[in-house]
Write a protein that holds these residues in place. Structure first.
Motif, mmCIF file in Angstrom:
data_model
loop_
_atom_site.group_PDB
_atom_site.id
_atom_site.type_symbol
_atom_site.label_atom_id
_atom_site.label_comp_id
_atom_site.label_asym_id
_atom_site.label_seq_id
_atom_site.Cartn_x
_atom_site.Cartn_y
_atom_site.Cartn_z
ATOM 1 N N UNK A 116 -18.630 -2.176 -5.321
ATOM 2 C CA UNK A 116 -17.583 -1.185 -5.565
ATOM 3 C C UNK A 116 -18.277 0.129 -5.899
ATOM 4 N N UNK A 117 -17.882 1.202 -5.209
ATOM 5 C CA UNK A 117 -18.523 2.510 -5.390
ATOM 6 C C UNK A 117 -17.471 3.603 -5.457
ATOM 7 N N UNK A 118 -17.894 4.773 -5.915
ATOM 8 C CA UNK A 118 -17.071 5.972 -5.974
ATOM 9 C C UNK A 118 -17.890 7.140 -5.460
ATOM 10 N N UNK A 119 -17.230 8.176 -4.997
ATOM 11 C CA UNK A 119 -17.930 9.427 -4.738
ATOM 12 C C UNK A 119 -18.258 10.055 -6.078
ATOM 13 N N UNK A 120 -19.409 10.672 -6.196
ATOM 14 C CA UNK A 120 -19.800 11.323 -7.450
ATOM 15 C C UNK A 120 -18.828 12.424 -7.843
ATOM 16 N N UNK A 121 -18.183 13.037 -6.849
ATOM 17 C CA UNK A 121 -17.226 14.113 -7.120
ATOM 18 C C UNK A 121 -15.845 13.578 -7.465
ATOM 19 N N UNK A 122 -15.665 12.254 -7.406
ATOM 20 C CA UNK A 122 -14.384 11.628 -7.697
ATOM 21 C C UNK A 122 -13.741 11.093 -6.426
ATOM 22 N N UNK A 123 -13.181 9.905 -6.512
ATOM 23 C CA UNK A 123 -12.537 9.278 -5.361
ATOM 24 C C UNK A 123 -11.835 8.015 -5.833
ATOM 25 N N UNK A 124 -11.031 7.404 -4.944
ATOM 26 C CA UNK A 124 -10.534 6.072 -5.273
ATOM 27 C C UNK A 124 -11.702 5.082 -5.278
ATOM 28 N N UNK A 125 -11.473 3.931 -5.840
ATOM 29 C CA UNK A 125 -12.461 2.860 -5.798
ATOM 30 C C UNK A 125 -12.637 2.441 -4.335
ATOM 31 N N UNK A 126 -13.893 2.319 -3.886
ATOM 32 C CA UNK A 126 -14.178 1.979 -2.493
ATOM 33 C C UNK A 126 -15.126 0.780 -2.458
ATOM 34 N N UNK A 127 -15.113 0.064 -1.348
ATOM 35 C CA UNK A 127 -16.041 -1.034 -1.126
ATOM 36 C C UNK A 127 -17.091 -0.586 -0.119
ATOM 37 N N UNK A 128 -18.355 -0.748 -0.485
ATOM 38 C CA UNK A 128 -19.449 -0.415 0.432
ATOM 39 C C UNK A 128 -19.502 -1.482 1.516
ATOM 40 N N UNK A 129 -19.416 -1.045 2.759
ATOM 41 C CA UNK A 129 -19.442 -1.970 3.889
ATOM 42 C C UNK A 129 -20.763 -1.905 4.620
ATOM 43 N N UNK A 130 -20.696 -1.644 5.908
ATOM 44 C CA UNK A 130 -21.887 -1.610 6.758
ATOM 45 C C UNK A 130 -22.869 -0.538 6.276
ATOM 46 N N UNK A 131 -24.130 -0.922 6.106
ATOM 47 C CA UNK A 131 -25.174 0.036 5.716
ATOM 48 C C UNK A 131 -25.744 0.680 6.966
ATOM 49 N N UNK A 132 -25.905 1.990 6.931
ATOM 50 C CA UNK A 132 -26.619 2.696 7.995
ATOM 51 C C UNK A 132 -27.812 3.393 7.374
ATOM 52 N N UNK A 133 -28.563 4.157 8.147
ATOM 53 C CA UNK A 133 -29.852 4.730 7.721
ATOM 54 C C UNK A 133 -29.896 5.173 6.269
ATOM 55 N N UNK A 134 -29.047 6.105 5.882
ATOM 56 C CA UNK A 134 -29.121 6.651 4.517
ATOM 57 C C UNK A 134 -27.776 6.602 3.798
ATOM 58 N N UNK A 135 -26.963 5.609 4.119
ATOM 59 C CA UNK A 135 -25.672 5.511 3.460
ATOM 60 C C UNK A 135 -24.903 4.265 3.850
ATOM 61 N N UNK A 136 -23.594 4.323 3.592
ATOM 62 C CA UNK A 136 -22.710 3.196 3.847
ATOM 63 C C UNK A 136 -21.407 3.661 4.468
#
Length: 66
Positions: free
Chosen positions: A8-28
């Motif tokens: 479970x992740x959030x944007x540092x600037x604020x966001x709804x609760x999100x689920x990290x899915x597929x990983x790509x080079x430098x993110x999700x």
């Protein structure tokens, strides 16, 4: 801790609760439900994501008053 698929992740600037899915080079690719319960998704780099819910200050919410 490093973010991994399923976390479970959030944007540092604020966001709804999100689920990290597929990983790509430098993110999700993250998934979340909007206020109408529609599934949304977006790609975010690791520098934008946090494993802890950000604290939103009241001053951040009053930007429309200016």
């Amino acid at each position: 801790m490093a973010i991994k698929t399923g976390d479970i992740v959030w944007l540092k600037s604020g966001s709804p609760r999100m689920t990290a899915g597929h990983k790509f080079n430098d993110g999700f690719r993250c998934h979340w439900f909007d206020s109408d319960l529609h599934l949304q998704e977006g790609n975010f780099v690791l520098a934008e994501l946090s494993e802890t819910e950000p604290i939103v200050l009241e001053d951040d919410l009053d930007d429309d008053d200016e």
